[in-house]
Each structure stands twice: as structure tokens, then as C-alpha cells.
Motif scaffolding. Sequence first.
Motif, mmCIF file in Angstrom:
data_model
loop_
_atom_site.group_PDB
_atom_site.id
_atom_site.type_symbol
_atom_site.label_atom_id
_atom_site.label_comp_id
_atom_site.label_asym_id
_atom_site.label_seq_id
_atom_site.Cartn_x
_atom_site.Cartn_y
_atom_site.Cartn_z
ATOM 1 N N ALA A 156 -18.486 -8.912 22.059
ATOM 2 C CA ALA A 156 -17.744 -9.557 23.148
ATOM 3 C C ALA A 156 -16.249 -9.573 22.851
ATOM 4 O O ALA A 156 -15.423 -9.398 23.750
ATOM 5 C CB ALA A 156 -18.263 -10.976 23.361
ATOM 6 N N LEU A 157 -15.882 -9.776 21.580
ATOM 7 C CA LEU A 157 -14.465 -9.735 21.188
ATOM 8 C C LEU A 157 -13.881 -8.356 21.435
ATOM 9 O O LEU A 157 -12.778 -8.209 21.980
ATOM 10 C CB LEU A 157 -14.337 -10.108 19.713
ATOM 11 C CG LEU A 157 -12.917 -10.207 19.140
ATOM 12 C CD1 LEU A 157 -12.257 -11.509 19.571
ATOM 13 C CD2 LEU A 157 -12.945 -10.120 17.615
ATOM 14 N N PHE A 158 -14.633 -7.304 21.059
ATOM 15 C CA PHE A 158 -14.158 -5.935 21.221
ATOM 16 C C PHE A 158 -14.122 -5.507 22.689
ATOM 17 O O PHE A 158 -13.459 -4.519 23.029
ATOM 18 C CB PHE A 158 -15.041 -4.968 20.432
ATOM 19 C CG PHE A 158 -14.822 -5.022 18.948
ATOM 20 C CD1 PHE A 158 -13.621 -5.459 18.413
ATOM 21 C CD2 PHE A 158 -15.828 -4.630 18.075
ATOM 22 C CE1 PHE A 158 -13.426 -5.502 17.041
ATOM 23 C CE2 PHE A 158 -15.641 -4.669 16.705
ATOM 24 C CZ PHE A 158 -14.431 -5.108 16.184
ATOM 25 N N LYS A 159 -14.846 -6.220 23.537
ATOM 26 C CA LYS A 159 -14.864 -5.867 24.958
ATOM 27 C C LYS A 159 -13.463 -5.946 25.561
ATOM 28 O O LYS A 159 -13.183 -5.300 26.578
ATOM 29 C CB LYS A 159 -15.815 -6.815 25.702
ATOM 30 C CG LYS A 159 -16.140 -6.395 27.127
ATOM 31 C CD LYS A 159 -17.061 -5.208 27.192
ATOM 32 C CE LYS A 159 -17.499 -4.923 28.636
ATOM 33 N NZ LYS A 159 -18.266 -3.669 28.742
ATOM 34 N N ASN A 160 -12.574 -6.712 24.925
ATOM 35 C CA ASN A 160 -11.212 -6.851 25.429
ATOM 36 C C ASN A 160 -10.199 -6.055 24.608
ATOM 37 O O ASN A 160 -8.994 -6.180 24.806
ATOM 38 C CB ASN A 160 -10.801 -8.334 25.426
ATOM 39 C CG ASN A 160 -9.860 -8.675 26.556
ATOM 40 O OD1 ASN A 160 -10.202 -8.466 27.707
ATOM 41 N ND2 ASN A 160 -8.679 -9.170 26.240
ATOM 42 N N LEU A 161 -10.697 -5.222 23.682
ATOM 43 C CA LEU A 161 -9.792 -4.476 22.810
ATOM 44 C C LEU A 161 -8.921 -3.495 23.584
ATOM 45 O O LEU A 161 -7.742 -3.312 23.262
ATOM 46 C CB LEU A 161 -10.597 -3.730 21.744
ATOM 47 C CG LEU A 161 -9.779 -2.948 20.720
ATOM 48 C CD1 LEU A 161 -8.870 -3.875 19.927
ATOM 49 C CD2 LEU A 161 -10.703 -2.174 19.766
ATOM 50 N N GLY A 162 -9.479 -2.868 24.618
ATOM 51 C CA GLY A 162 -8.692 -1.923 25.404
ATOM 52 C C GLY A 162 -7.468 -2.591 26.014
ATOM 53 O O GLY A 162 -6.345 -2.066 25.949
ATOM 54 N N GLN A 163 -7.662 -3.776 26.622
ATOM 55 C CA GLN A 163 -6.538 -4.518 27.199
ATOM 56 C C GLN A 163 -5.514 -4.883 26.129
ATOM 57 O O GLN A 163 -4.301 -4.792 26.348
ATOM 58 C CB GLN A 163 -7.041 -5.792 27.887
ATOM 59 C CG GLN A 163 -7.761 -5.539 29.209
ATOM 60 C CD GLN A 163 -9.261 -5.392 29.034
ATOM 61 O OE1 GLN A 163 -9.731 -4.800 28.066
ATOM 62 N NE2 GLN A 163 -10.039 -5.927 29.966
ATOM 63 N N LEU A 164 -5.996 -5.310 24.967
ATOM 64 C CA LEU A 164 -5.094 -5.681 23.875
ATOM 65 C C LEU A 164 -4.241 -4.492 23.422
ATOM 66 O O LEU A 164 -3.034 -4.627 23.201
ATOM 67 C CB LEU A 164 -5.920 -6.189 22.687
ATOM 68 C CG LEU A 164 -6.092 -7.694 22.518
ATOM 69 C CD1 LEU A 164 -7.093 -7.979 21.410
ATOM 70 C CD2 LEU A 164 -4.768 -8.359 22.201
ATOM 71 N N LEU A 165 -4.869 -3.346 23.282
ATOM 72 C CA LEU A 165 -4.153 -2.157 22.819
ATOM 73 C C LEU A 165 -3.090 -1.710 23.823
ATOM 74 O O LEU A 165 -1.975 -1.336 23.453
ATOM 75 C CB LEU A 165 -5.144 -1.019 22.565
ATOM 76 C CG LEU A 165 -6.064 -1.214 21.352
ATOM 77 C CD1 LEU A 165 -7.188 -0.192 21.368
ATOM 78 C CD2 LEU A 165 -5.266 -1.102 20.052
ATOM 79 N N VAL A 166 -3.434 -1.760 25.111
ATOM 80 C CA VAL A 166 -2.458 -1.362 26.136
ATOM 81 C C VAL A 166 -1.307 -2.365 26.183
ATOM 82 O O VAL A 166 -0.131 -1.985 26.247
ATOM 83 C CB VAL A 166 -3.131 -1.242 27.520
ATOM 84 C CG1 VAL A 166 -2.092 -0.957 28.603
ATOM 85 C CG2 VAL A 166 -4.174 -0.119 27.505
#
Length: 521
Positions: A156-166
Motif C-alpha cells: 500500500a505504501l508503494f502504491k503511491n511511489l509513482g506520485q512521489l517520484l514525479v
Amino acid sequence: MRADSTSLSLSASPAAKRAALLQKFSDDANLPALGSAVSKVVQLTSSDDEALQELTNFVLSDVALTQKILRLSNTVSYRTASGRTISTITSAIFLLGFDTVKMCALAMLLVDRLPDTHHAQSVRFELAQALRASVMGRQLARRSHFPDAEEAAITALFKNLGQLLVASHDHDVYNEISVLTQGANLTPAKASLQVLGCSFDQLAVTVLQDWKISDTLIHALTPLCSRVEKSPANRQEWMSLVASFSSDAARLMSHTNDAKQLADNQTLLTRFGSALTLDKEQIDQLFAVTIHETHVLLDSLGLLPQPDKPAELPGESDPEAQNLLTDFMLVTPESDTPPILTCHPSGKPMNAHALLLAGVQDVTQMMGSGHGKLNELIMQVLETLYQGMGFRFATLCMKDLKTEQYRARVSIGESHSAHQAGFRFSTTITHDIFHLAIKNNADLIIADATAAKIYSLIPAWHRQLLPDTQSFIILPLVIQEKTLGLLYADRSLLAPEGVSADETALIKTLKGLLLAALNSR
């Protein structure tokens, strides 16, 4: 770390924007190191006896993270019934739970090592969303019958990794996607697809594969398309359901108590309710617990977001406005800055007695609870010695009958892995300081290891492994004339201040508690 300042125009094609973004990822020299650290923490599991040692050492290697974990442990939400202050990471893990500390460590890795020089607010917002999703995933894991269900919180934490990276690498693209999600009412997946030609999840998968994260976690990020999800047939399907549900729920939490949230919650219930066996009341309860726990986490980690335009907030005369200020101002708690501890030149804290006493109380409480594992008790004893006396390395060395050696089994501190691997010596009695201590069951506290009489007794293997040792202790572990092993800790500095009688008594008490634990297992 800083993000590349160059960016393409808004009229550039999705393929061009995606290529530019991936190039920024490639140019970020710190991203591989972040991936290595994340991968190391992800692989730690609470069922692994060595994981507690590794997680404790990982946290202690970062002073800021250590202070934030301890601050979280001492909040009202987690404070022990006795009201005593938690002063060691081992106690914090015992109190908060292995997975909570692990999640905090991952969160701080992301916030500290992703570039956010000019757009910290967006990065922190996305990290808060990731934490909400992870807390929600952990709540669902507690309800699950699947093995290793706690991995759902990481997914669930990694599910938002794309947004964090952008957000951290290309804020113009991040803003463009945000405008579409807010103005055009598109989902983040559809908006990112329109701007970049790929979804946030696809970006996350690309990076996680480079980081060598397990396929099980990566496959759980695969988007679900059904309007009404089916009950999971296996653990992998359940992980995907939890990741999607938690991510969607985290996005809805910014609309607490308004009409839109009520409508969206119904959509969430319709889509996931049957598959995850949740009704409206249970979802509402999950929301309440997640919102509270996330707020406590964000506050303790110093990550509560601040408004972009503080001047536009309501005035001080409005009590409700002040609640908003309290909830949304960036709070950097005093304890986030490591306190300046007064120490002797050796590194031994001036308040060593208080720290040792707190450690003895923690070990006693852990043993009395009946829930403490032997490895947790050992780590608590080692960390109390390590922190309380200002040592640089501490280890438990046990007698190995098969190899006829005393071998380090659990360690904490500087270069603990390398030192632990080399810390071993024969059980055959020789004329050195270790065997003298064991033979006489004598606790040795050496303030100056360079003194001629002491130095001549230090064995060659120790001189080679720890050549700069200038002060150390050896505490033999003997029960009814049977030697089990010893406790060892050292510094690279002289300790002329010595050890007081009260401190010596507490060190012996720690040793006695450890012997009692070893004898009962």
C-alpha cells in the motif's frame, strides 16, 4: 539531493515527457542507494530472528530517525501504562510493533532521500498519502488469515511511489496531472496516462524492479478494473485488493465529513465491500483509526503539511481557524532535533545511571509481560549498554560446542555485521583477558586498554579485528559454573571517568536479567 531544473513545455508529447522523466530518474545518482536501502528494509520480516537486530541497527545508524521513533513511542497514543519514557529502539519496537517501526523507517528513507528542494510541500503531501494507505493496509492485514499479511502495508505504501517520484523529480508534470485530477475530475491513473502515456503504477513498477523488490509486492500494484471486485482466491489477489482499496481510501480522507466523501465512500463500499468482507460501519471505523494513527505518525516524524499560502488562513481570533492552523502547520517538534547530550570525552553520557536504570526497567517489564521473545530481550540488554554507556559496538558472544568457539551471535553499533562475523575465539584456555574473565567469572571494566598490563593480555584476533579499541567491558555469562558466553562492548576512546558503584550495580543487574532469560529458555 536536488531535482533537475530543466523541464519540457506543456505541449510536448506524452512520450517525450515520459522519456525526460525517466532520464531524470537515471541521472539521479542517489536513487540506486535509496533503492538498496529500501530493499534491505523491505526484506526484514518480524518472523526472522535476525530482523530485530538489523532493524534496530538501521534505525540507530540515523540519529534523526532514532529521535523520531522514540518521540512516537512516547506520544499519548502509545505511552505505556506506567507512563515511563521509552529510551531505546528495542523498547520502541516492542511497544509500537515491528511493522510500524519498519514502515516509519521506509517513510523517512523516502522523505530524506528524494529530491524536494523547491517543492517539499507536494512531496510531503504524497508521502502523507502513502502513509495513510500503509496504515490502512496494516489495519486490513490484522483482519486477514493469509500468512505474512503485514506485507500488504508495504504494498500500500508503494502504491503511491509513482506520485512521489514525479513530485520530487518533475514538478511541472506533477502539477499538470494534478490539474486534471482536480479540474477534469480524472482519476490519478487516467490523468497520468494522459500526460505521460503511462500510469503512476507503471512508473512505480519500473523503479521497484530496478530496486530488486520482490515480484509478489510488485504484482500487487497491478491496477484493478472491475466495478465490483470478487473475493480473492489467493494471497496475491488479496494483496492487490488491499493495495487498491488502501490507495483509494487514502485519497478520500482529504474530504472528511463532506458530501463528496460520503458518496465516494459508498462507491468504495460497493466496489470492495464484498471482496474484503467490509460493511459501511467497518469502513467508517477503518477511516477513523487510519486518520488518527496517520496524524500521530506524521506529527512524530515532523511531516505534517503546511499550507502553501499561510497568509490566507483565517485570523487568530477564530478558535476553529486555530484548529486548522494546528492541524496543517508544518510542525518540527523540538525532539526531532537530536538533543545535545552532555558526555564525557569518551562518549559515555553524563546521565549514564538514568539510562541504565531505564533499560533495566524496560527489560524487567518485557520479561514480566510474558510476550518478549529471547532475541528482543537480548537486543534490549545490548542497546541499554550501547546507549547508556556510550559504546561504539556491543555484542553477545555464545559458546558453540560444535566448533569449540565463542562466537558473536547478536550485535549492535558501528560496523556491527563485519565485527560480528570476526568476533570469535577458541574455547581452549589461553592466557588472555577473555579467558581470564571467563575462568574467574569476573566482570571486567577496562578504562585504558593501552596500558601495558592490559594490552599484553589482549589476544591477536581482537587486535586485528578492533585495533583502535581503547576501553571495553567483558561480562562472562555463567550459570552454575557452566559458561554460556559473554557480553562485550567497547569504545575507540579512553574512559578515565570510570564506572560508578551505582552504574556497576545496574550493569550487573542487566547481566543477571539476561542470565535469567537464557536459563529459562
